[in-house]
Design a protein around this motif. Structure first.
Motif, mmCIF file in Angstrom:
data_model
loop_
_atom_site.group_PDB
_atom_site.id
_atom_site.type_symbol
_atom_site.label_atom_id
_atom_site.label_comp_id
_atom_site.label_asym_id
_atom_site.label_seq_id
_atom_site.Cartn_x
_atom_site.Cartn_y
_atom_site.Cartn_z
ATOM 1 N N ARG A 124 37.053 -11.085 48.397
ATOM 2 C CA ARG A 124 36.338 -10.238 49.105
ATOM 3 C C ARG A 124 36.411 -8.961 48.922
ATOM 4 N N GLU A 125 37.500 -8.517 48.357
ATOM 5 C CA GLU A 125 37.799 -6.927 48.453
ATOM 6 C C GLU A 125 37.694 -6.512 47.010
ATOM 7 N N GLY A 126 37.505 -7.474 45.996
ATOM 8 C CA GLY A 126 37.560 -7.273 44.752
ATOM 9 C C GLY A 126 38.452 -6.638 43.980
ATOM 10 N N ARG A 127 39.656 -6.893 44.409
ATOM 11 C CA ARG A 127 40.780 -6.239 43.700
ATOM 12 C C ARG A 127 42.052 -7.137 44.116
ATOM 13 N N PRO A 168 37.746 -11.048 35.725
ATOM 14 C CA PRO A 168 36.503 -10.370 35.607
ATOM 15 C C PRO A 168 36.059 -9.950 37.220
ATOM 16 N N LYS A 169 36.838 -10.681 37.979
ATOM 17 C CA LYS A 169 36.478 -10.296 39.405
ATOM 18 C C LYS A 169 37.452 -9.241 40.102
ATOM 19 N N GLY A 170 38.166 -8.427 39.170
ATOM 20 C CA GLY A 170 39.149 -7.432 39.610
ATOM 21 C C GLY A 170 40.472 -7.734 40.098
ATOM 22 N N ILE A 171 40.839 -9.092 39.966
ATOM 23 C CA ILE A 171 42.087 -9.595 40.375
ATOM 24 C C ILE A 171 42.918 -9.700 39.059
#
Length: 231
Positions: A124-127, A168-171
């Protein structure tokens, strides 16, 4: 680009590596949450680091979900470290199936339960960052240690699959192969083998270095061992 993290959850908290991680994260100004089946042992560490202690059985999906729902009320963690594991030793033919199922449940299924709850929130947060404490048993199975190898191989596979999906999703997903014994308050090197165990503070520093990686060169796995360890 480097991320800045503010809230770390340490699953399977205790007096060894988890305590070093809690101190390291608190020293970086992060809020720290500690989770373990029994929280009585965490009082001193919580007081030292300003952490909050939560009871949770990592091998129980409902318990894990309840923990994350409780943390949501104070801000979901953006760093999650999974440390729990369980061992059953002995010749394969003598192993108790129920004990093996429990060991694999703690080491691998519990990691999935925790990672799933963390990923739901981090996407949800992109990180965010999800870190797994592995072992040499996750890359080579040892005799009379099949359940531990089963759990740690599964843990490594989970981390690798997650990294490919979530990077690729920032995690940032990390798997740490701890190849050697870790010093703790009740366990130190024998006198005739100095420097033969990993210093938990040094391991914690490596976890922090991992978090500081620029996203242009993220790692997904790091092996750590004493300089005298054979591999």
């Amino acid at each position: 680009m480097r991320d800045t993290y503010g809230h770390a959850l340490i699953m399977g908290a205790g007096t060894g590596l988890s305590a070093s991680l809690a101190r390291a994260f608190a020293g970086r100004g992060m809020r720290v949450s500690l989770a373990a089946r029994g929280v009585d042992k965490l009082g001193a560490l919580a007081a030292e680091t300003g952490a909050r202690a939560h009871g949770c059985d990592a091998a129980d999906a409902g318990s894990v979900a309840a923990l994350f729902e409780a943390l949501d009320r104070e801000g979901a963690p953006d760093v999650v470290v999974y440390n729990p594991s369980a061992r059953v030793r002995g010749p394969l033919a003598t192993l108790d199936p129920a004990a093996v199922a429990h060991a694999v449940g703690v080491t691998a299924l519990g990691a999935f339960y925790v990672a799933r709850e963390a990923a739901i929130r981090m996407e949800r947060e992109g990180r965010g960052a999800i870190l797994f404490t592995g072992a040499s048993a996750g890359v080579k199975g040892y005799a009379q240690s099949a359940p531990f190898a089963m759990g740690k191989f599964a843990l490594r596979g989970l981390a690798q699959s997650m990294a490919r999906e979530l990077h690729p999703k920032g995690i940032h997903v990390g798997h740490f192969v701890i190849d050697g014994g870790i010093r703790n308050p009740g366990r130190a090197e024998p006198a005739d083998a100095p420097d033969s165990m990993l210093d938990p503070d040094a391991i914690a520093a490596s976890y922090c270095d991992f978090l500081d990686q620029d996203r242009s060169c993220w790692a997904w796995e790091i092996e750590l061992r004493p300089w005298v360890e054979r591999f």
